[in-house]
Write a protein that holds these residues in place. Sequence first.
Motif, mmCIF file in Angstrom:
data_model
loop_
_atom_site.group_PDB
_atom_site.id
_atom_site.type_symbol
_atom_site.label_atom_id
_atom_site.label_comp_id
_atom_site.label_asym_id
_atom_site.label_seq_id
_atom_site.Cartn_x
_atom_site.Cartn_y
_atom_site.Cartn_z
ATOM 1 N N ASN A 242 3.363 -6.830 0.575
ATOM 2 C CA ASN A 242 4.306 -5.476 0.613
ATOM 3 C C ASN A 242 5.757 -5.410 -0.214
ATOM 4 N N PRO A 243 5.883 -5.836 -1.568
ATOM 5 C CA PRO A 243 6.985 -6.297 -2.106
ATOM 6 C C PRO A 243 7.926 -4.896 -2.084
ATOM 7 N N GLU A 244 7.125 -3.900 -1.927
ATOM 8 C CA GLU A 244 8.031 -2.641 -2.417
ATOM 9 C C GLU A 244 8.447 -2.673 -0.345
ATOM 10 N N TRP A 245 8.349 -2.443 0.328
ATOM 11 C CA TRP A 245 8.455 -2.099 1.228
ATOM 12 C C TRP A 245 10.209 -2.516 1.778
ATOM 13 N N PRO A 246 10.816 -2.126 2.945
ATOM 14 C CA PRO A 246 12.248 -2.196 2.857
ATOM 15 C C PRO A 246 12.737 -3.607 3.276
ATOM 16 N N PRO B 105 10.353 -7.275 2.811
ATOM 17 C CA PRO B 105 8.998 -7.658 2.040
ATOM 18 C C PRO B 105 9.063 -8.622 3.408
#
Length: 122
Positions: free
Chosen positions: A73-77, A79
Amino acid sequence: MSGSGGWFVVIEEIGREFGAVKTVPVEGGAEEAWDAALEVARSHQHSSRPDATREIYRLSERELMVALREIQNPEWPFPVSIIVESFRVSVAELAEVHEPPEPQEIEEPADQKRRLWRRSRP
């Protein structure tokens, strides 16, 4: 015990238990085996994750652990980087080999025939 059976690189999967996957014979002694183990740790294709980051940890004088790490989930604040697969690479000297014994034929005397089932009565 020295020089009894040659040197090997042993590749083991890491899961609930270790299980040998492959042994690779090495020409030479312990130094050459260590160099071969490092090369295996750098290049062995353990999984179908060629894009994973490869981390090589030295666990002891003759043992490495390779961890394949991916970012989830690289888009999470924040990762999260997790180890998705790992395997162990060891240097080992073959200590002993035990071959199975040759099968021996057992001849039964003709007067000692076995019956596997009883004959039914007419």
